[in-house]
Design a protein around this motif. Sequence first.
Motif, mmCIF file in Angstrom:
data_model
loop_
_atom_site.group_PDB
_atom_site.id
_atom_site.type_symbol
_atom_site.label_atom_id
_atom_site.label_comp_id
_atom_site.label_asym_id
_atom_site.label_seq_id
_atom_site.Cartn_x
_atom_site.Cartn_y
_atom_site.Cartn_z
ATOM 1 N N MET A 36 -55.295 -104.017 134.991
ATOM 2 C CA MET A 36 -55.443 -102.610 135.362
ATOM 3 C C MET A 36 -55.733 -102.469 136.855
ATOM 4 O O MET A 36 -56.496 -103.242 137.428
ATOM 5 C CB MET A 36 -56.591 -102.010 134.547
ATOM 6 C CG MET A 36 -56.579 -100.507 134.522
ATOM 7 S SD MET A 36 -57.913 -99.895 133.467
ATOM 8 C CE MET A 36 -57.439 -98.184 133.314
ATOM 9 N N GLU A 58 -60.208 -102.919 122.655
ATOM 10 C CA GLU A 58 -59.174 -102.987 123.694
ATOM 11 C C GLU A 58 -57.903 -103.571 123.082
ATOM 12 O O GLU A 58 -57.945 -104.636 122.457
ATOM 13 C CB GLU A 58 -59.650 -103.873 124.841
ATOM 14 C CG GLU A 58 -58.566 -104.127 125.891
ATOM 15 C CD GLU A 58 -59.065 -105.003 127.037
ATOM 16 O OE1 GLU A 58 -59.157 -104.504 128.159
ATOM 17 O OE2 GLU A 58 -59.372 -106.200 126.798
ATOM 18 N N THR A 61 -55.561 -107.774 125.973
ATOM 19 C CA THR A 61 -56.611 -108.478 126.726
ATOM 20 C C THR A 61 -56.085 -109.043 128.037
ATOM 21 O O THR A 61 -56.805 -109.076 129.032
ATOM 22 C CB THR A 61 -57.116 -109.711 125.911
ATOM 23 O OG1 THR A 61 -57.279 -109.366 124.555
ATOM 24 C CG2 THR A 61 -58.361 -110.310 126.497
ATOM 25 N N ILE A 82 -57.706 -107.454 121.715
ATOM 26 C CA ILE A 82 -56.577 -108.088 121.011
ATOM 27 C C ILE A 82 -55.523 -108.580 122.005
ATOM 28 O O ILE A 82 -55.118 -107.845 122.909
ATOM 29 C CB ILE A 82 -55.876 -107.075 120.069
ATOM 30 C CG1 ILE A 82 -56.887 -106.302 119.221
ATOM 31 C CG2 ILE A 82 -54.842 -107.769 119.191
ATOM 32 C CD1 ILE A 82 -56.288 -105.101 118.477
ATOM 33 N N ARG A 84 -51.793 -111.249 122.080
ATOM 34 C CA ARG A 84 -50.870 -112.070 121.286
ATOM 35 C C ARG A 84 -50.277 -113.253 122.060
ATOM 36 O O ARG A 84 -49.682 -114.131 121.460
ATOM 37 C CB ARG A 84 -49.741 -111.195 120.753
ATOM 38 C CG ARG A 84 -48.825 -110.650 121.827
ATOM 39 C CD ARG A 84 -47.691 -109.832 121.257
ATOM 40 N NE ARG A 84 -46.927 -109.227 122.336
ATOM 41 C CZ ARG A 84 -46.022 -108.289 122.155
ATOM 42 N NH1 ARG A 84 -45.748 -107.845 120.960
ATOM 43 N NH2 ARG A 84 -45.363 -107.794 123.190
ATOM 44 N N ASP A 85 -50.429 -113.242 123.378
ATOM 45 C CA ASP A 85 -49.796 -114.290 124.186
ATOM 46 C C ASP A 85 -50.731 -115.502 124.306
ATOM 47 O O ASP A 85 -51.843 -115.394 124.830
ATOM 48 C CB ASP A 85 -49.481 -113.707 125.574
ATOM 49 C CG ASP A 85 -48.802 -114.693 126.490
ATOM 50 O OD1 ASP A 85 -47.588 -114.570 126.697
ATOM 51 O OD2 ASP A 85 -49.492 -115.620 126.996
ATOM 52 N N ARG A 88 -52.148 -116.532 127.773
ATOM 53 C CA ARG A 88 -53.156 -115.575 128.258
ATOM 54 C C ARG A 88 -54.439 -115.662 127.433
ATOM 55 O O ARG A 88 -55.534 -115.521 127.980
ATOM 56 C CB ARG A 88 -52.586 -114.156 128.245
ATOM 57 C CG ARG A 88 -51.516 -114.022 129.308
ATOM 58 C CD ARG A 88 -50.935 -112.641 129.407
ATOM 59 N NE ARG A 88 -49.862 -112.662 130.390
ATOM 60 C CZ ARG A 88 -49.031 -111.663 130.600
ATOM 61 N NH1 ARG A 88 -49.141 -110.547 129.907
ATOM 62 N NH2 ARG A 88 -48.082 -111.772 131.503
ATOM 63 N N PHE A 129 -59.303 -98.610 124.130
ATOM 64 C CA PHE A 129 -58.544 -98.705 125.384
ATOM 65 C C PHE A 129 -57.191 -99.332 125.053
ATOM 66 O O PHE A 129 -57.123 -100.485 124.628
ATOM 67 C CB PHE A 129 -59.338 -99.552 126.388
ATOM 68 C CG PHE A 129 -58.595 -99.909 127.637
ATOM 69 C CD1 PHE A 129 -57.760 -98.986 128.274
ATOM 70 C CD2 PHE A 129 -58.734 -101.167 128.216
ATOM 71 C CE1 PHE A 129 -57.071 -99.323 129.440
ATOM 72 C CE2 PHE A 129 -58.053 -101.518 129.373
ATOM 73 C CZ PHE A 129 -57.226 -100.595 129.989
HETATM 74 C C1 LIG Z 1 -51.314 -104.874 130.928
HETATM 75 S S1 LIG Z 1 -51.785 -106.329 130.125
HETATM 76 C C2 LIG Z 1 -53.485 -106.063 129.740
HETATM 77 C C3 LIG Z 1 -54.360 -106.065 130.954
HETATM 78 C C4 LIG Z 1 -55.847 -106.014 130.670
HETATM 79 N N1 LIG Z 1 -56.189 -104.903 129.812
HETATM 80 C C5 LIG Z 1 -56.594 -105.891 131.983
HETATM 81 O O1 LIG Z 1 -56.551 -104.804 132.589
HETATM 82 O O2 LIG Z 1 -57.207 -106.881 132.392
HETATM 83 C C6 LIG Z 1 -51.038 -106.134 128.564
HETATM 84 C C7 LIG Z 1 -51.271 -107.286 127.613
HETATM 85 O O3 LIG Z 1 -50.991 -106.839 126.296
HETATM 86 C C8 LIG Z 1 -50.403 -107.890 125.576
HETATM 87 N N2 LIG Z 1 -49.650 -107.266 124.484
HETATM 88 C C9 LIG Z 1 -48.551 -106.507 124.564
HETATM 89 N N3 LIG Z 1 -48.192 -106.066 123.351
HETATM 90 C C10 LIG Z 1 -49.087 -106.573 122.474
HETATM 91 C C11 LIG Z 1 -49.232 -106.487 121.060
HETATM 92 N N4 LIG Z 1 -48.373 -105.792 120.311
HETATM 93 N N5 LIG Z 1 -50.272 -107.126 120.495
HETATM 94 C C12 LIG Z 1 -51.156 -107.839 121.246
HETATM 95 N N6 LIG Z 1 -51.055 -107.957 122.581
HETATM 96 C C13 LIG Z 1 -50.036 -107.327 123.185
HETATM 97 C C14 LIG Z 1 -49.535 -108.614 126.585
HETATM 98 O O4 LIG Z 1 -49.299 -109.955 126.188
HETATM 99 C C15 LIG Z 1 -50.361 -108.485 127.858
HETATM 100 O O5 LIG Z 1 -51.130 -109.634 128.089
#
Ligand SMILES: C[S@@+](CC[C@H](N)C(=O)[O-])C[C@H]1O[C@@H](n2cnc3c(N)ncnc32)[C@H](O)[C@@H]1O
Length: 216
Positions: A36, A58, A61, A82, A84-85, A88, A129
Amino acid sequence: MLNEKLHFYIEGLIAERNPLLMEMESYAKVHHVPIMELAGIETMLQLLRIHRSKKILEVGTAIGYSALRMAGALKGAHIVTIERDEERINAAQEFIHRSGFGEQITLIKGDALEVAAEVSQYAPFDAIFIDAAKGQYKKFFEIYADYLTEDGMIITDNVLFKGLVAESEIESKRIRNLVKKIDDFNRWLMTHPNYDSVILPVGDGVAISKRRGERK
Ligand SMILES: C[S@@+](CC[C@H](N)C(=O)[O-])C[C@H]1O[C@@H](n2cnc3c(N)ncnc32)[C@H](O)[C@@H]1O
């Protein structure tokens, strides 16, 4: 969005983060992990402080940056997050371990569209979030809104998507489709009968939705 001069002016006034958070910001830059934007996260943290959120969910993550910022800003709050990667998740676990905030954060591994049952153990949440796959915002909102307290709020990042939601011509079909999904989400959200919402033009655009709750 703000003009560039003001953007840098505001960022310049934001206090330096601690060395671990600064390391995470560099890690995110080097490894192309979207975290973010500073002004957006400061806005969110301030709202969470005012709201006195104690339990936060959230969705997305990444490497744990925003989860750690929330844990640091909200003494005693519990953050369920949460991701999934796999790569990460590993990075997040390592950073969270090093931060000393491990007790405040529960990381749920898996696709947010599939782990609702696991998440429900920790419900209800004062705040949610949403910061994961942009094309799925409506689904995340609908699934997890059920786990919100009566006075809870939902914060959604990237709702202005670099200003593209206001552009009429976008060359790339993939981006055009994504922008359409975000625009559809914004219109749906702004007319939702159970939430009062506002879109703030900070960071990448942050929507704040407050559950209406029972009228007294
Ligand atoms: C923009 S980043 C999150 C950044 C974090 N909130 C921060 O500001 O530090 C989005 C994350 O969501 C994960 N993501 C996307 N779709 C997802 C899903 N359906 N389930 C779990 N994780 C997901 C991606 O792998 C990515 O790491």
